[in-house]
Design a protein around this motif. Structure first.
Motif, PDB file in Angstrom:
ATOM      1  N   LYS A  64      43.537  44.998  44.312  1.00 37.54           N
ATOM      2  CA  LYS A  64      43.114  44.371  43.066  1.00 37.54           C
ATOM      3  C   LYS A  64      42.224  43.159  43.293  1.00 37.54           C
ATOM      4  O   LYS A  64      41.798  42.520  42.328  1.00 37.54           O
ATOM      5  CB  LYS A  64      44.340  43.958  42.251  1.00 37.54           C
ATOM      6  CG  LYS A  64      45.215  45.129  41.803  1.00 37.54           C
ATOM      7  CD  LYS A  64      46.412  44.633  41.013  1.00 37.54           C
ATOM      8  CE  LYS A  64      47.299  45.793  40.560  1.00 37.54           C
ATOM      9  NZ  LYS A  64      48.493  45.296  39.803  1.00 37.54           N
ATOM     10  N   GLY A  65      41.979  42.851  44.550  1.00 35.99           N
ATOM     11  CA  GLY A  65      41.192  41.668  44.872  1.00 35.99           C
ATOM     12  C   GLY A  65      41.992  40.386  44.843  1.00 35.99           C
ATOM     13  O   GLY A  65      41.424  39.285  44.896  1.00 35.99           O
ATOM     14  N   GLU A  66      43.303  40.516  44.795  1.00 36.06           N
ATOM     15  CA  GLU A  66      44.173  39.348  44.750  1.00 36.06           C
ATOM     16  C   GLU A  66      44.492  38.869  46.172  1.00 36.06           C
ATOM     17  O   GLU A  66      44.638  39.674  47.093  1.00 36.06           O
ATOM     18  CB  GLU A  66      45.485  39.699  44.043  1.00 36.06           C
ATOM     19  CG  GLU A  66      45.302  40.180  42.622  1.00 36.06           C
ATOM     20  CD  GLU A  66      46.557  40.830  42.053  1.00 36.06           C
ATOM     21  OE1 GLU A  66      46.698  40.854  40.815  1.00 36.06           O
ATOM     22  OE2 GLU A  66      47.388  41.317  42.852  1.00 36.06           O
ATOM     23  N   ILE A  67      44.614  37.572  46.336  1.00 39.74           N
ATOM     24  CA  ILE A  67      44.979  37.008  47.629  1.00 39.74           C
ATOM     25  C   ILE A  67      46.471  37.189  47.854  1.00 39.74           C
ATOM     26  O   ILE A  67      47.292  36.751  47.047  1.00 39.74           O
ATOM     27  CB  ILE A  67      44.611  35.513  47.697  1.00 39.74           C
ATOM     28  CG1 ILE A  67      43.098  35.328  47.587  1.00 39.74           C
ATOM     29  CG2 ILE A  67      45.123  34.890  48.999  1.00 39.74           C
ATOM     30  CD1 ILE A  67      42.659  33.875  47.528  1.00 39.74           C
ATOM     31  N   VAL A  68      46.830  37.838  48.955  1.00 41.46           N
ATOM     32  CA  VAL A  68      48.237  38.018  49.293  1.00 41.46           C
ATOM     33  C   VAL A  68      48.662  37.105  50.439  1.00 41.46           C
ATOM     34  O   VAL A  68      49.854  36.889  50.647  1.00 41.46           O
ATOM     35  CB  VAL A  68      48.549  39.488  49.642  1.00 41.46           C
ATOM     36  CG1 VAL A  68      48.305  40.375  48.449  1.00 41.46           C
ATOM     37  CG2 VAL A  68      47.725  39.967  50.830  1.00 41.46           C
ATOM     38  N   ARG A  69      47.709  36.565  51.159  1.00 41.68           N
ATOM     39  CA  ARG A  69      47.989  35.604  52.228  1.00 41.68           C
ATOM     40  C   ARG A  69      46.704  34.855  52.522  1.00 41.68           C
ATOM     41  O   ARG A  69      45.616  35.441  52.510  1.00 41.68           O
ATOM     42  CB  ARG A  69      48.470  36.335  53.493  1.00 41.68           C
ATOM     43  CG  ARG A  69      48.939  35.439  54.632  1.00 41.68           C
ATOM     44  CD  ARG A  69      50.267  34.786  54.328  1.00 41.68           C
ATOM     45  NE  ARG A  69      50.630  33.817  55.343  1.00 41.68           N
ATOM     46  CZ  ARG A  69      51.461  34.048  56.364  1.00 41.68           C
ATOM     47  NH1 ARG A  69      52.014  35.252  56.509  1.00 41.68           N
ATOM     48  NH2 ARG A  69      51.756  33.105  57.234  1.00 41.68           N
ATOM     49  N   SER A  70      46.796  33.564  52.768  1.00 45.43           N
ATOM     50  CA  SER A  70      45.595  32.803  53.114  1.00 45.43           C
ATOM     51  C   SER A  70      45.939  31.662  54.042  1.00 45.43           C
ATOM     52  O   SER A  70      47.081  31.185  54.087  1.00 45.43           O
ATOM     53  CB  SER A  70      44.901  32.270  51.854  1.00 45.43           C
ATOM     54  OG  SER A  70      45.681  31.279  51.211  1.00 45.43           O
ATOM     55  N   TRP A  71      44.956  31.227  54.774  1.00 43.80           N
ATOM     56  CA  TRP A  71      45.031  30.072  55.658  1.00 43.80           C
ATOM     57  C   TRP A  71      43.789  29.218  55.402  1.00 43.80           C
ATOM     58  O   TRP A  71      42.680  29.750  55.256  1.00 43.80           O
ATOM     59  CB  TRP A  71      45.026  30.506  57.121  1.00 43.80           C
ATOM     60  CG  TRP A  71      46.164  31.370  57.559  1.00 43.80           C
ATOM     61  CD1 TRP A  71      47.286  30.990  58.219  1.00 43.80           C
ATOM     62  CD2 TRP A  71      46.285  32.797  57.389  1.00 43.80           C
ATOM     63  NE1 TRP A  71      48.103  32.067  58.472  1.00 43.80           N
ATOM     64  CE2 TRP A  71      47.510  33.192  57.981  1.00 43.80           C
ATOM     65  CE3 TRP A  71      45.464  33.776  56.802  1.00 43.80           C
ATOM     66  CZ2 TRP A  71      47.942  34.518  57.992  1.00 43.80           C
ATOM     67  CZ3 TRP A  71      45.894  35.092  56.808  1.00 43.80           C
ATOM     68  CH2 TRP A  71      47.120  35.452  57.397  1.00 43.80           C
ATOM     69  N   GLY A  72      43.956  27.916  55.333  1.00 44.62           N
ATOM     70  CA  GLY A  72      42.805  27.062  55.097  1.00 44.62           C
ATOM     71  C   GLY A  72      42.314  27.168  53.673  1.00 44.62           C
ATOM     72  O   GLY A  72      43.110  27.264  52.719  1.00 44.62           O
ATOM     73  N   GLU A 102      32.335  40.464  44.262  1.00 49.08           N
ATOM     74  CA  GLU A 102      32.583  40.002  42.895  1.00 49.08           C
ATOM     75  C   GLU A 102      32.211  38.524  42.741  1.00 49.08           C
ATOM     76  O   GLU A 102      32.849  37.775  42.007  1.00 49.08           O
ATOM     77  CB  GLU A 102      34.043  40.243  42.484  1.00 49.08           C
ATOM     78  CG  GLU A 102      34.414  41.708  42.455  1.00 49.08           C
ATOM     79  CD  GLU A 102      35.843  41.941  41.980  1.00 49.08           C
ATOM     80  OE1 GLU A 102      36.402  41.035  41.311  1.00 49.08           O
ATOM     81  OE2 GLU A 102      36.403  43.000  42.278  1.00 49.08           O
ATOM     82  N   GLU A 103      31.163  38.135  43.453  1.00 48.76           N
ATOM     83  CA  GLU A 103      30.640  36.778  43.377  1.00 48.76           C
ATOM     84  C   GLU A 103      29.120  36.820  43.373  1.00 48.76           C
ATOM     85  O   GLU A 103      28.512  37.673  44.031  1.00 48.76           O
ATOM     86  CB  GLU A 103      31.099  35.939  44.577  1.00 48.76           C
ATOM     87  CG  GLU A 103      32.590  35.694  44.643  1.00 48.76           C
ATOM     88  CD  GLU A 103      32.987  34.866  45.854  1.00 48.76           C
ATOM     89  OE1 GLU A 103      34.194  34.586  45.994  1.00 48.76           O
ATOM     90  OE2 GLU A 103      32.096  34.492  46.656  1.00 48.76           O
ATOM     91  N   VAL A 104      28.525  35.896  42.634  1.00 49.40           N
ATOM     92  CA  VAL A 104      27.084  35.703  42.731  1.00 49.40           C
ATOM     93  C   VAL A 104      26.832  34.866  43.980  1.00 49.40           C
ATOM     94  O   VAL A 104      27.357  33.753  44.111  1.00 49.40           O
ATOM     95  CB  VAL A 104      26.525  34.986  41.482  1.00 49.40           C
ATOM     96  CG1 VAL A 104      25.045  34.684  41.667  1.00 49.40           C
ATOM     97  CG2 VAL A 104      26.754  35.836  40.239  1.00 49.40           C
ATOM     98  N   SER A 105      26.080  35.408  44.910  1.00 48.48           N
ATOM     99  CA  SER A 105      25.837  34.684  46.152  1.00 48.48           C
ATOM    100  C   SER A 105      25.062  33.402  45.866  1.00 48.48           C
ATOM    101  O   SER A 105      24.059  33.409  45.131  1.00 48.48           O
ATOM    102  CB  SER A 105      25.046  35.546  47.139  1.00 48.48           C
ATOM    103  OG  SER A 105      24.729  34.800  48.294  1.00 48.48           O
ATOM    104  N   LEU A 119      34.607  37.691  50.715  1.00 49.91           N
ATOM    105  CA  LEU A 119      34.431  38.649  51.799  1.00 49.91           C
ATOM    106  C   LEU A 119      35.692  39.486  51.983  1.00 49.91           C
ATOM    107  O   LEU A 119      35.616  40.708  52.184  1.00 49.91           O
ATOM    108  CB  LEU A 119      34.081  37.907  53.089  1.00 49.91           C
ATOM    109  CG  LEU A 119      33.696  38.768  54.287  1.00 49.91           C
ATOM    110  CD1 LEU A 119      32.509  39.671  53.979  1.00 49.91           C
ATOM    111  CD2 LEU A 119      33.388  37.875  55.497  1.00 49.91           C
ATOM    112  N   ALA A 120      36.870  38.863  51.889  1.00 52.85           N
ATOM    113  CA  ALA A 120      38.127  39.618  51.986  1.00 52.85           C
ATOM    114  C   ALA A 120      38.270  40.588  50.815  1.00 52.85           C
ATOM    115  O   ALA A 120      38.746  41.720  50.986  1.00 52.85           O
ATOM    116  CB  ALA A 120      39.314  38.659  52.021  1.00 52.85           C
ATOM    117  N   ARG A 121      37.861  40.151  49.628  1.00 47.27           N
ATOM    118  CA  ARG A 121      37.905  41.021  48.451  1.00 47.27           C
ATOM    119  C   ARG A 121      37.019  42.245  48.668  1.00 47.27           C
ATOM    120  O   ARG A 121      37.381  43.376  48.316  1.00 47.27           O
ATOM    121  CB  ARG A 121      37.453  40.239  47.220  1.00 47.27           C
ATOM    122  CG  ARG A 121      37.586  41.005  45.907  1.00 47.27           C
ATOM    123  CD  ARG A 121      36.990  40.208  44.763  1.00 47.27           C
ATOM    124  NE  ARG A 121      37.683  38.942  44.558  1.00 47.27           N
ATOM    125  CZ  ARG A 121      37.099  37.738  44.571  1.00 47.27           C
ATOM    126  NH1 ARG A 121      35.804  37.636  44.805  1.00 47.27           N
ATOM    127  NH2 ARG A 121      37.806  36.660  44.368  1.00 47.27           N
TER     128      ARG A 121
END
Length: 332
Positions: free
Chosen positions: A30-38, A175-178, A198-200
Motif C-alpha cells: 500500500k506504500g505504507e512505511i512498516v519500518r524505518s531508520w533515520g 508517488e512524488e513529484v521529483s 524510493l521504497a514505495r
C-alpha cells in the motif's frame, strides 16, 4: 527532520574505528512505511538503484515486444555490470540488433571492473569503449526506446522523449513529484526523491502480481529478469549478484553509486530503500544484508551474507584485524 542513524560499524581490535550513518525505509504494497531508520523524508538521488524504473518505458511503450527483447536484455537494462565478456558481448549483440554501434551510445567509455576484461585491454593496448561502461545495458534500452519512438540521437538530454518518459514513470511509482535532477555518471538525468518514495516504488514493483495492467506486467518482467540473471545485473564478486544468488532468485536487489541500495521482495510484497550519508559502499552492503536478514529472506549464516554483514578486516599478511558489522539499530 530526523537525523541519520548509525547503520554500520567498523571495529579494529577492541575499538570502534569508524561509524557509517544513514536512512532506510521498508514499505508494504500500500506504500505504507512498516519500518524505518533515520529520516524517511530525506531527499536523495537513487543513482543506479532506479534502473528498473528507467526501464519501465522500454516495455510499456511496446518497444521491448517490437524488438523481441529477451529476459537477459531486460536484466542488462537494469544492470550496473562489470564490463565482463558476458556483459559486453550481449550489449554488442543488442547494438547489432538495432543496426547501431558503440558510437551511438552517450554513456562514455569506462575501464571494466572485471579483471580479465581489463587485463585483456591492457595486454592489447586497447582503449575501453562505451560498451564497457557499467550502464551500457541501460543505454541500450534507451537507444531501443528512442528508435521505437523515432526520436533524435541525444537521448540523455532532459527534454528528449526518452527522459521525459523516464521522469513520468519515476514520479508514478514513487508517488512524488521529483524536486529536480542531477546528471549521473553515465550522463543520463537522475531524478531525486525521498527515501520513502524510493521504497514505495520498490514495493510497487514487489506487488505487481496483485495488478493486471500494462505497467504491472512491465514491472513483473523486469523483476523476474533481474532475479533470473543476477550475474548480468552486476557480476562476479559483486554484492548484488552474490546476495541475489544467496536468496535463491526470490528477491531482486540493486545498488547505486554513493551508497544507495534497494530491494524488491515479491513474495512479501515489500520494498526497501537505503542511503548511507557518507557514500560508503561497504556500509550500504552491510546495511542491506542486515535488513534482508531481518526480513527473513537472507540466511544470516550464508557465506555470501557473512562477506558483507560480519565481514572480517583482513590485512595484507592475512591477519584478521577486526570486522565490518551492523549497528545495534539495524537489528530486528
Amino acid at each position: 527532520m530526523t537525523n541519520p542513524v548509525p547503520m554500520t560499524e567498523v571495529w579494529r581490535g577492541p575499538l570502534l574505528e569508524s561509524l557509517h550513518l544513514g536512512h532506510a525505509v521498508v514499505c508494504n504494497a500500500k506504500g505504507e512505511i512498516v519500518r524505518s531508520w533515520g529520516d524517511p523524508d530525506a531527499v536523495i538521488y537513487p543513482r543506479s538503484s532506479a534502473k528498473m524504473i528507467q526501464a519501465l518505458p522500454l516495455i510499456t511503450s511496446g518497444a521491448a515486444a517490437k524488438y523481441g527483447l529477451t529476459s537477459e536484455q531486460l536484466a542488462l537494462a537494469c544492470a550496473s555490470h562489470n564490463g565482463a565478456e558476458i556483459h559486453t558481448s550481449r550489449v554488442n549483440a543488442w547494438l547489432d540488433q538495432l543496426s547501431m554501434t558503440d558510437h551511438d551510445f552517450r554513456c562514455g567509455p569506462q575501464l571494466p571492473d572485471d579483471i580479465p576484461a581489463r587485463n585483456a585491454l591492457i595486454k592489447t593496448d586497447t582503449s575501453p569503449c562505451q560498451v564497457h561502461n557499467n550502464c551500457s545495458g541501460k543505454h541500450a534500452g534507451f537507444l531501443t526506446l528512442s528508435q521505437h519512438l523515432g526520436a533524435g540521437p541525444e537521448y540523455v538530454e532532459i527534454d528528449h522523449p526518452v527522459q521525459q518518459a523516464c521522469r513520468s514513470a519515476f514520479e508514478q511509482v514513487t508517488e512524488e513529484v521529483s524536486p529536480g535532477y542531477g546528471i549521473d555518471g553515465c550522463s543520463a538525468p537522475n531524478f531525486a526523491t525521498s527515501v520513502k518514495g524510493l521504497a514505495r516504488a520498490m514495493a510497487w514493483f514487489a506487488a505487481a502480481s496483485d495488478r493486471s495492467d500494462r505497467d504491472a506486467d512491465a514491472a513483473q518482467q523486469l523483476v523476474s529478469a533481474m532475479m533470473a540473471h543476477p550475474e548480468l545485473v552486476a557480476g562476479e564478486t559483486r554484492a548484488c549478484t552474490n546476495l541475489m544468488r544467496a536468496m535463491g532468485g526470490k528477491v531482486a536487489i540493486k545498488t547505486g553509486a554513493e551508497a544507495v541500495f534497494i530491494a524488491i521482495l515479491p513474495e512479501q510484497k515489500l520494498g526497501v530503500a537505503l542511503k548511507i550519508t557518507d557514500g560508503g559502499t561497504r556500509a550500504s552492503e552491510c546495511a542491506i544484508a542486515s535488513i534482508l536478514v531481518g526480513l527473513g529472506v537472507l540466511d544470516a549464516d550464508h557465506p555470501a551474507t557473512l562477506k558483507y554483514r560480519n565481514a572480517p578486516l583482513i590485512n595484507r599478511r592475512g591477519i584478521d584485524c577486526g570486522s565490518i558489522r551492523p549497528s545495534a539499530e539495524m537489528m530486528f
